[in-house]
Design an enzyme around this catalytic site. Structure first.
Site, PDB file in Angstrom:
ATOM      1  N   GLU A 164       0.826  -1.209   0.000  1.00 27.42           N
ATOM      2  CA  GLU A 164       0.000   0.000   0.000  1.00 27.42           C
ATOM      3  C   GLU A 164       0.860   1.259   0.000  1.00 27.42           C
ATOM      4  OE1 GLU A 164      -3.077   0.334  -0.591  1.00 27.42           O
ATOM      5  OE2 GLU A 164      -3.526  -1.807  -0.605  1.00 27.42           O
ATOM      6  N   TYR A 247      -7.682   6.248   3.154  1.00 18.46           N
ATOM      7  CA  TYR A 247      -7.710   5.168   2.157  1.00 18.46           C
ATOM      8  C   TYR A 247      -6.754   4.041   2.538  1.00 18.46           C
ATOM      9  CZ  TYR A 247      -6.264   2.472  -1.834  1.00 18.46           C
ATOM     10  OH  TYR A 247      -5.941   1.429  -2.638  1.00 18.46           O
ATOM     11  N   ASP A 265     -10.619   5.307  -3.871  1.00 16.97           N
ATOM     12  CA  ASP A 265      -9.559   5.893  -4.679  1.00 16.97           C
ATOM     13  C   ASP A 265     -10.188   6.273  -6.020  1.00 16.97           C
ATOM     14  OD1 ASP A 265      -9.926   3.498  -6.011  1.00 16.97           O
ATOM     15  OD2 ASP A 265      -7.808   2.940  -6.017  1.00 16.97           O
ATOM     16  N   CYS A 319     -13.792  -0.923 -15.697  1.00 20.80           N
ATOM     17  CA  CYS A 319     -14.554   0.339 -15.649  1.00 20.80           C
ATOM     18  C   CYS A 319     -13.574   1.508 -15.755  1.00 20.80           C
ATOM     19  CB  CYS A 319     -15.355   0.405 -14.350  1.00 20.80           C
ATOM     20  SG  CYS A 319     -16.637   1.672 -14.335  1.00 20.80           S
ATOM     21  N   CYS A 326     -17.598  -2.022 -18.480  1.00 23.36           N
ATOM     22  CA  CYS A 326     -18.269  -2.480 -17.257  1.00 23.36           C
ATOM     23  C   CYS A 326     -19.782  -2.612 -17.398  1.00 23.36           C
ATOM     24  CB  CYS A 326     -17.955  -1.519 -16.104  1.00 23.36           C
ATOM     25  SG  CYS A 326     -18.162   0.227 -16.518  1.00 23.36           S
TER      26      CYS A 326
END
Length: 340
Positions: A164, A247, A265, A319, A326
């Site tokens: 991360e 996040y 995000d 997407c 999508c």
């Protein structure tokens, strides 16, 4: 009344038509045409961020946002309408108007099921990610060599923590290469905490933004000192560590410990916008609050980590911003067409 308020009130009265704020003002927000509006939230380019006012039985939240005005109207019928106004000198131009789609319980359950089914079939193979049982069952041939000694002995939460930090402002394809080299050199938090900053920077070289490496090094020291070398389990505790925001804390807590917390995000925001016909700029503070509130309702409580990884994966792979594919994955989640 400030020119912006006159323009918005006139816009409401004229049925969302193009108007000029300097010539067609009204005396109050509660004038004719606004009777069915319970609340008005708008972003004023000339106002101080966060300033709140009240008047004419309306509530107005004002936020400083460049040259746009984001208007959310909450009507007495409970419907939300969003209007985006661009300012050009003294004129205000109507750009977008529409209704938020508030997902009902049936739609939420349907989206969770379809997203997890898609993720079980299409997840990317990443070193810090544990493949789901269904993916292992169907695609064992693709996992040859995946469970090597480094991955099988690595603490999962530590691997997620490193990933991360690296993926902040760096694409996953690049992160994957550096992540394995990193955990081979620093296989535990204690090893990382005892390393010098020069060693840390040496193995971070190529990723850029060295402030992230420094923050990760400091995180390791704090976790070893205050948590006996174990990555904190909750998003609240993680958010107290250097370099970790809302996040990142949610991503670590849900992926490593299955804590039911949302993440937002750019990929998730794009998916959410298309699911709910949300037309506001995702960088606006009002929009950010909506994204977090709405996403928290969608997280699957039985598989929060897989859900969060899945919706990010969907936004990154399918997407996409341009040429999205999508439509056939989550588009049929509605039980019936909602009345206007």
């Amino acid at each position: 009344m400030p020119r912006t308020q006159r323009a918005i009130a006139t816009l409401i009265r004229s049925g969302m038509k193009r108007v000029s704020g300097t010539k067609r003002g009204v005396s109050a927000m509660g004038s004719a045409g606004c009777d069915d509006v319970d609340a008005v939230i708008y972003a004023d380019a000339n106002a101080s961020a966060g300033k709140r006012r009240s008047g004419a039985n309306k509530e107005k939240a004002v936020e400083s946002v460049e040259e746009k005005f984001y208007v959310v109207l909450r009507t007495s019928e409970g419907r939300d309408r969003v209007v985006v106004i661009h300012r050009s000198e003294s004129r205000y131009r109507w750009v977008h108007s529409g209704s938020f789609h508030d997902l009902d319980r049936y739609e939420v359950l349907s989206i969770r099921r379809k997203l997890l089914e898609w993720y079980d079939e299409n997840q990317r193979i990443l070193g810090w990610r544990i493949p789901t049982p269904k993916f292992i069952e169907k695609h064992s041939d693709r996992l040859e060599g995946y469970f090597d000694p480094v991955r099988t002995t690595l603490d999962h939460a530590y691997g997620v923590l490193v990933a991360e930090f690296m993926s902040q402002q760096t694409q996953l394809a690049t992160v994957s290469k550096y992540w394995k080299r990193w955990v081979e050199k620093f296989p535990t938090l204690r090893v990382l905490a005892n390393a010098s900053l020069e060693q840390v920077n040496e193995y971070w070289a190529g990723l850029g933004y060295y402030r992230r490496a420094y923050a990760l090094h400091e995180c390791a020291k704090i976790i070893v000192r205050d948590y006996d070398g174990v990555v904190p389990r909750t998003a609240e505790e993680l958010a107290q560590l250097p370099g970790i925001g809302q996040y990142t804390s949610g991503a670590i807590a849900s992926t490593a410990y299955d804590q039911v917390v949302p993440i937002i995000d750019g990929n998730v925001a794009r998916v959410m916008s298309r699911l709910c016909a949300f037309g506001m700029d995702s960088k606006c503070r009002v929009a950010k609050k909506w994204f977090w509130d709405s996403s928290s309702k969608l997280v699957d409580p039985s598989r929060p980590g897989d859900y969060n990884q899945g919706i990010m994966e969907l936004g990154a792979m399918i997407c996409t911003t341009n040429n999205p594919k999508c439509v056939n994955i989550l588009s049929n989640h509605r039980k019936k067409k909602r009345p206007r």
